[in-house]
Design a protein around this motif. Structure first.
Motif, mmCIF file in Angstrom:
data_model
loop_
_atom_site.group_PDB
_atom_site.id
_atom_site.type_symbol
_atom_site.label_atom_id
_atom_site.label_comp_id
_atom_site.label_asym_id
_atom_site.label_seq_id
_atom_site.Cartn_x
_atom_site.Cartn_y
_atom_site.Cartn_z
ATOM 1 N N VAL A 111 54.366 45.204 48.386
ATOM 2 C CA VAL A 111 53.451 46.415 48.821
ATOM 3 C C VAL A 111 52.161 46.283 48.817
ATOM 4 O O VAL A 111 51.612 46.431 49.766
ATOM 5 N N GLY A 112 51.596 45.552 47.794
ATOM 6 C CA GLY A 112 50.096 45.380 47.723
ATOM 7 C C GLY A 112 49.397 44.525 48.484
ATOM 8 O O GLY A 112 48.083 44.454 48.577
ATOM 9 N N VAL A 113 50.088 43.484 48.863
ATOM 10 C CA VAL A 113 49.659 42.246 49.982
ATOM 11 C C VAL A 113 48.911 42.963 50.896
ATOM 12 O O VAL A 113 47.492 42.611 51.425
ATOM 13 N N HIS A 114 49.316 44.146 51.681
ATOM 14 C CA HIS A 114 48.489 44.832 52.494
ATOM 15 C C HIS A 114 48.155 46.043 52.483
ATOM 16 O O HIS A 114 47.905 46.869 53.587
ATOM 17 N N ALA A 115 48.180 46.381 51.221
ATOM 18 C CA ALA A 115 47.731 47.793 51.054
ATOM 19 C C ALA A 115 46.190 47.840 50.930
ATOM 20 O O ALA A 115 45.696 47.125 51.240
ATOM 21 N N SER A 116 45.863 49.195 50.765
ATOM 22 C CA SER A 116 44.321 49.433 50.853
ATOM 23 C C SER A 116 43.769 48.992 49.352
ATOM 24 O O SER A 116 44.548 48.772 48.531
ATOM 25 N N GLU A 117 42.485 48.780 49.619
ATOM 26 C CA GLU A 117 41.825 48.165 48.245
ATOM 27 C C GLU A 117 42.103 48.896 47.082
ATOM 28 O O GLU A 117 42.295 48.626 45.925
ATOM 29 N N GLY A 118 41.774 50.441 47.110
ATOM 30 C CA GLY A 118 42.285 51.168 46.205
ATOM 31 C C GLY A 118 43.389 51.139 45.566
ATOM 32 O O GLY A 118 43.847 51.280 44.399
ATOM 33 N N MET A 119 44.636 50.796 46.434
ATOM 34 C CA MET A 119 46.170 50.807 46.192
ATOM 35 C C MET A 119 46.246 49.722 45.328
ATOM 36 O O MET A 119 46.869 49.545 44.344
ATOM 37 N N GLN A 120 45.570 48.674 45.778
ATOM 38 C CA GLN A 120 45.585 47.335 45.247
ATOM 39 C C GLN A 120 45.287 47.494 43.666
ATOM 40 O O GLN A 120 45.776 46.763 42.773
ATOM 41 N N TRP A 121 44.080 48.151 43.581
ATOM 42 C CA TRP A 121 43.360 48.213 42.189
ATOM 43 C C TRP A 121 44.370 48.931 41.313
ATOM 44 O O TRP A 121 44.446 48.740 40.139
ATOM 45 N N ALA A 122 44.954 49.995 41.855
ATOM 46 C CA ALA A 122 45.855 50.908 41.260
ATOM 47 C C ALA A 122 47.188 50.061 40.727
ATOM 48 O O ALA A 122 47.420 50.143 39.510
ATOM 49 N N ILE A 123 47.390 49.051 41.345
ATOM 50 C CA ILE A 123 48.483 48.352 40.926
ATOM 51 C C ILE A 123 48.113 47.214 39.893
ATOM 52 O O ILE A 123 48.742 47.392 39.001
ATOM 53 N N ILE A 124 46.922 46.823 40.171
ATOM 54 C CA ILE A 124 46.612 46.041 39.006
ATOM 55 C C ILE A 124 46.430 46.822 37.584
ATOM 56 O O ILE A 124 46.832 46.272 36.599
ATOM 57 N N VAL A 125 45.719 47.886 37.707
ATOM 58 C CA VAL A 125 45.344 48.872 36.188
ATOM 59 C C VAL A 125 46.901 49.216 35.973
ATOM 60 O O VAL A 125 47.265 49.085 34.463
ATOM 61 N N GLY A 126 47.823 49.474 36.703
ATOM 62 C CA GLY A 126 49.225 50.083 36.462
ATOM 63 C C GLY A 126 49.794 49.241 35.562
ATOM 64 O O GLY A 126 50.422 49.228 34.565
ATOM 65 N N TRP A 127 49.919 47.994 36.087
ATOM 66 C CA TRP A 127 50.641 47.039 35.279
ATOM 67 C C TRP A 127 49.869 46.449 34.144
ATOM 68 O O TRP A 127 50.627 46.004 33.254
ATOM 69 N N THR A 128 48.637 46.434 34.110
ATOM 70 C CA THR A 128 47.810 46.125 32.993
ATOM 71 C C THR A 128 48.228 47.331 31.575
ATOM 72 O O THR A 128 48.214 46.766 30.627
ATOM 73 N N LEU A 129 48.356 48.496 32.222
ATOM 74 C CA LEU A 129 48.673 49.622 31.084
ATOM 75 C C LEU A 129 50.260 49.351 30.647
ATOM 76 O O LEU A 129 50.656 49.472 29.713
ATOM 77 N N ILE A 130 51.204 48.838 31.783
ATOM 78 C CA ILE A 130 52.469 48.708 31.458
ATOM 79 C C ILE A 130 52.852 47.621 30.338
ATOM 80 O O ILE A 130 53.403 47.670 29.260
ATOM 81 N N TYR A 131 52.098 46.552 30.418
ATOM 82 C CA TYR A 131 51.851 45.431 29.595
ATOM 83 C C TYR A 131 51.436 45.820 28.322
ATOM 84 O O TYR A 131 51.973 45.412 27.368
ATOM 85 N N GLY A 132 50.480 46.442 28.270
ATOM 86 C CA GLY A 132 49.835 46.878 26.918
ATOM 87 C C GLY A 132 50.743 47.657 26.374
ATOM 88 O O GLY A 132 50.725 47.674 25.073
ATOM 89 N N THR A 133 51.266 48.653 26.799
ATOM 90 C CA THR A 133 52.335 49.484 26.368
ATOM 91 C C THR A 133 53.605 48.775 25.630
ATOM 92 O O THR A 133 53.932 48.984 24.735
#
Length: 330
Positions: free
Chosen positions: A292-314
């Motif tokens: 999904v992220g490979v062609h998503a907007s810049e904002g969505m791509q950063w949301a994916i990165i931040v989201g997975w950072t939070l998932i792994y931290g949790t």
């Protein structure tokens, strides 16, 4: 099917490649288990790879990866039969990675959403050698739980195949799909409770292939580097965070241990099957996010990165709390 047939053969006593992995203080398994499943995976991969090379002899990256993988697999096979010194293995890993980078398979840019950093030739070669050597080793580190490395291979290369196909690179997509399919055959016999392990032959060589295909795909602009890292993040994040923790503690990082988060979760009572299913959920989520992220907007791509950072931290905090509750060692 060829991989499944070979894996089943190698798991039976009397097979020419029936080599047992005996449990020790650092192992999660408790009974001697055959460890040559990686040979079955690679046999199927190289059989299909030869056909691909005959069809497209101009694919330099495939030639380079095939030769480098064969050299690494031979050394790993010897190590599986009679352990080699860690220093010698490290030199081989660096030499193989260096040869691939010097042959032209190296990064020319490091990209994040909205930010592309061009790297000079020598720097790109250096970064690539480090990436490949780390992937070889972390694949080996993370191959310590039934079904884990096999599942990561299926998920990771299937996703690379999808991204290659969507980007208009059918040869890349086909070879990636072959590696994923070969791992499926092995996984049938490796899913908990495992009847066979892939051994260093499989884990080291698949780690090299993972890094090599990532660099190949990034160079051909099939996908950005951050997407590729996300695909293999169930391995990369655990191994990297564990390495940093051990460095901070002053531990000898080259010695075997049982302090990866997946190992700690198994020892805390979750067991192999429940833990690996959680990891499969991570893999599936990361794969979908990357596609999904490979062609998503810049904002969505950063949301994916931040989201997975939070998932792994949790996830890491959850493992820590579970250990504190049940009294398992960290």
């Amino acid at each position: 099917m060829f991989s499944l047939w070979l894996t089943a053969r190698f798991s039976k006593p009397g097979s020419l490649l029936y080599v047992l992995d005996h449990p020790n203080a650092r192992s999660l398994h408790t009974a001697p288990t055959p460890r040559m499943g990686g040979v079955a995976i690679l046999a199927a991969v190289y059989l299909a790879g030869i056909a691909a090379v005959l069809r497209r002899p101009d694919l330099a990256a495939l030639w380079s990866l095939g030769i480098a993988g064969a050299v690494l697999a031979c050394v790993a096979y010897v190590d599986d039969r009679r352990p080699l010194p860690a220093s010698f293995r490290a030199l081989v890993h660096l030499a193989v990675a260096g040869a691939l980078a010097i042959s032209g398979l190296y990064l020319t840019e490091i990209d994040l959403p909205g930010f592309d950093l061009r790297v000079a030739g020598w720097l790109g070669v250096t970064v690539t050698i480090g990436l490949m050597a780390w992937m070889i080793n972390l694949y080996n580190f993370m191959d310590g739980m039934d079904g884990f490395a096999g599942g990561m291979t299926v998920s990771g290369f299937a996703t690379l195949s999808a991204l290659g196909w969507l980007a208009g690179h059918p040869d890349f997509a086909l070879v990636s799909a072959v590696i994923a399919a070969s791992a499926v055959g092995f996984l049938v016999c490796n899913f908990p409770p495992a009847r066979i392990f892939m051994g260093d032959v499989g884990s080291s060589t698949l780690g090299l292939f993972a890094a090599g295909f990532v660099v190949w795909g990034v160079r051909e602009r099939m996908f950005p580097l951050w997407c590729a890292i996300l695909i293999f993040s169930p391995f990369i994040v655990d191994a990297t965070v564990t390495l940093v923790r051990r460095l901070v503690r002053g531990e000898r990082i080259w010695e075997p241990h049982r302090t990866h988060y997946y190992q700690r979760l198994v020892r805390a009572g979750w067991g192999h099957r429940r833990t690996v299913l959680l990891q499969y959920a991570f893999m599936l989520g990361c794969s979908v996010s990357a596609v999904v992220g490979v062609h998503a907007s810049e904002g969505m791509q950063w949301a994916i990165i931040v989201g997975w950072t939070l998932i792994y931290g949790t996830y890491f905090l959850g493992v820590n709390r579970l250990e504190a509750r049940v009294g398992s060692p960290a």
